[in-house]
Scaffold this motif. Structure first.
Motif: not given
Length: 742
Positions: A1-5, A21-27, A55-59
């Motif tokens: 999350m500190n990256m510009q990309t 993806f579960a972790m990414a959705k959580e944060i 469901e956590s991979m929506e999009g």
């Protein structure tokens, strides 16, 4: 999350990918602005994943090898499911993926190769290996191996997964299907082929021909159809790196100060204050820090083009400074709206023309107007003389007297000092028009001369760019600026260009002049020129056209989401009082008036008065035509004489013109006085002792004169003329009447 990309490509097994993806959705990294792309390692297994993971991979966007649907594939898949459930009764739901189809096609290809190579048996040679050898090393080597390998490489057929063909030992790349994870599954949004890239549809009937139609709507993370930018402002306290130029001169714009004791760097200047004000005007907070574009020794690490290119390379997030928006730089960065006045202009020294006023009285008019005025005065004087010579005693006399009268009368009208009486109506008509011309001309001359002697005193040393190119003078520019490229396009020689770094150096070069090792003019951008003239407006001025540029702007990476917001903030700052305060703080308020008002205007030219001269000439010519027509009509009997040559007739007409016109009312009274005086003289002579009174006519005989007396009287009153020339009828009548009165 500190990256510009904000674009991430996921290539991992499904067991690890589901946890990611579960972790990414959580944060919060599955929200709007993020882009996730999964490879076939996970895309092929989506059907076997839990609903909570999907469901956590929506999009999410995924790619996987494309297997065209067919009856053969459906039948095989059905038989495989039945066989699999018989062998694994505890597994309820299972799907056959592309790997299973590839495995089946590979086994089919091996079987076809064995049949084709006609291998009779499996004979293996035992290798000579030590007891510590691995299982693979302990395998035997088939004697028919090379033959079998050749057969496999040459095997081609249409299998369950598509066309089976090995190229350079590798399976030919199939088309890839692009999917979008939506809801509890995935939908197809397009394809990729080696030949055509990304396409909308494939036509399996024609061997995967493509149809490049527009894609349907794609659902991105955050349940949005807006295409993400791909990068955002860094979060979690990371600051933007703002690159600033390091320069020696014009430090009012950007100044970098290094403190060696504390090893700190301070950046100040007009551009820095403007950027700070713009960032404060943003509706959100963006942390940033200034980083000088300097070499280890503290000097500049490159010119402005190299500084801007650092943003493209990713070394700087933004470039702030006196950076001009030009085309070649905009190919690598996105500029905001300009925050300064735009354009490149020429600045030259000025001189005081009133130091030598000896001939200043000639400067209000151009030499063309002086020459035209002189010729017009002489012409009008000559016309007045022609019209007045026969009827006005003031315009008669000796030759040189008449020549002097032409010049005296014409030039005395300039100040209305003429004393000669004008009696001809034609001459009066000409003078009415001429007085109007003289009045306007003298008034304009007086106003222009007064202006030159009072307000307008200064003149530039160079008039325009063409004069510089013609004289091959040296010109100056700032090093590292794009202006040098502009000068080359204007056909200035490379050896005639001199660089200056500071305003003081520029003043010194301009003071020396081109012939003494200096320069004749300076080309620079308007913000620099305005700063320069604020301190030296009494010595220099701007001349010529302004070459269009886009002014100073802030450089951001291409596609930066900050550019629209910063541009709006630039407008907010430049249109408000804040910009005036910043300019006053760094540039001050000039104590000089606008230098352009002290420059002399051009002298009055013929183009401003030619209409008046034409009007005066037309009036004079018209009067001459009327006069000559009347004169020729009165003496037409002389022109008709056939017994005289042209030269003799011309001489007679000239003498006729030189005689007085006694038919004019101006000569009647004077002529009568002359006749009375002559008659009185004759009577006095007859009363003298030697006179004969009997010779006088008696009162009774006074009447119409006899032919002899008439002839004598005519000879006495007649103007000098050609011998044998008889007086006109009008002359005879006038003379006879005057004699009768006597």
């Amino acid at each position: 999350m500190n990256m510009q990309t904000r674009v991430f490509i996921v290539h991992m097994p499904i067991s690890l990918g589901s946890k990611l993806f579960a972790m990414a959705k959580e944060i919060g990294m599955m929200s709007e602005g993020f882009v996730w792309i999964i490879t076939d390692a996970m895309a092929n297994q989506l059907n076997s994943m839990d609903a909570s993971v999907i469901e956590s991979m929506e999009g999410v966007i995924g790619v996987k090898p494309y297997v065209p649907k067919s009856k053969k594939v459906e039948d095989f898949t059905q038989r495989w499911k039945i066989k699999f459930r018989e062998e694994n009764p505890r597994i309820v739901d299972v799907e056959l993926d592309v790997y299973g189809l590839w495995a089946y096609d590979s086994a089919t290809a091996l079987a076809m190769a064995v049949e084709k190579s006609r291998i009779s048996g499996a004979f293996f040679r035992k290798p000579n290996v030590s007891g510590n050898a691995t299982d693979l090393e302990a395998f035997g080597v088939s004697r028919d191996g090379p033959k079998l390998l050749k057969a496999i490489l040459n095997t081609t057929f249409k299998g369950l997964s598509g066309n089976f063909q090995l190229v350079d030992g590798q399976l030919q790349s199939p088309p890839y299907q692009i999917i979008n994870v939506v809801g509890n599954g995935a939908k197809e949004i397009g394809f990729w082929t080696r030949e055509n890239g990304i396409v909308r549809k494939l036509n399996s009937r024609r061997g995967y021909s493509v149809s490049k139609e527009n894609f349907g709507s794609i659902i991105w993370p955050g349940d949005t159809t807006s295409v993400p930018k791909g990068w955002v402002i860094p979060t979690n306290g990371k600051k933007l790196k703002i690159g600033v130029p390091v320069k020696d001169g014009f430090t009012e714009f950007v100044k970098v100060t290094r403190d060696l004791t504390t090893n700190t760097t301070t950046v100040t200047g007009y551009c820095i204050d403007v950027f700070d004000a713009v960032m404060e005007a943003l509706p959100y907070y963006v942390p940033y820090e200034y980083v000088p574009f300097a070499a280890p020794d503290g000097k500049s690490a490159g010119d402005y083009n190299e500084l801007v290119y650092q943003v493209f390379l990713g070394n700087f997030d933004v470039v702030v400074g006196d950076t001009t928006i030009v085309l070649n730089r905009s190919q690598f960065v996105d500029f905001t709206l300009p925050y300064t006045e735009s354009g490149v202009t020429m600045m030259v020294p000025i001189k005081d023309d009133n130091r030598d006023n000896t001939w200043v009285f000639l400067k209000p008019l151009t030499w063309e107007l002086w020459l035209t005025s002189f010729c017009s005065f002489v012409f009008i004087g000559f016309v007045i003389w022609l019209l007045e010579h026969r009827v006005n005693e003031d315009f008669r006399g000796p030759f040189w007297h008449q020549v002097g009268m032409i010049f005296w009368f014409s030039f005395s009208t300039m100040v209305f000092a003429h004393k000669e009486r004008i009696v001809s109506n034609l001459a009066r008509f000409v003078l009415i028009i001429w007085f109007l011309v003289v009045l306007i001309l003298t008034s304009s001359y007086t106003a222009s001369l007064t202006s030159m002697l009072t307000v307008e005193k200064l003149q530039p040393t160079v008039k325009d760019v063409k004069e510089l190119l013609k004289s091959k003078d040296y010109v100056g520019y700032q090093p590292g600026s794009f202006v040098v490229g502009l000068l080359r396009k204007m056909n200035f020689d490379e050896d005639r260009l001199k660089a200056y770094k500071t305003p003081e150096e520029c003043v010194d070069l301009l003071a020396k002049g081109s012939s003494n090792g200096g320069i004749a003019a300076v080309f620079d951008e308007i913000p620099y020129v305005k700063l320069f003239l604020a301190n030296y407006c009494l010595k220099f001025t701007t001349i010529g056209p302004t070459y269009k540029t886009d002014g100073f702007g802030f450089a951001f990476p291409i596609g930066s989401p900050l550019v629209p917001d910063v541009s709006r903030a630039v407008l907010n700052v430049t249109e408000g009082e804040k910009m005036v305060q910043i300019e006053r703080a760094w540039f001050g308020e000039s104590t000089c008036s606008d230098s352009s008002t002290s420059l002399s205007s051009n002298s009055l030219g013929l183009d401003s008065f030619w209409g008046l001269f034409v009007m005066a000439v037309i009036a004079a010519v018209l009067a001459l035509v009327i006069f000559l027509t009347k004169f020729i009509h009165e003496h037409w009997h002389i022109i008709r004489r056939s017994n005289l040559s042209l030269r003799e007739r011309s001489r007679i007409l000239a003498r006729k013109f030189d005689t007085k016109d006694y038919s004019c009312h101006t000569f009647k009274k004077s002529e009568l006085r002359d006749v009375l005086a002559d008659s009185t003289h004759d009577l006095d002579c007859s009363r003298s002792p030697h006179g004969n009174l009997s010779s006088l006519p008696s009162p009774r005989t006074i009447g119409p004169p006899s032919p002899s007396n008439s002839s004598h009287t005519e000879q006495m009153l007649h103007f000098p003329g050609e011998e044998g020339d008889s007086p006109s009828r009008g002359e005879n009548e006038a003379v006879n009447g005057q004699v009768e009165m006597v």
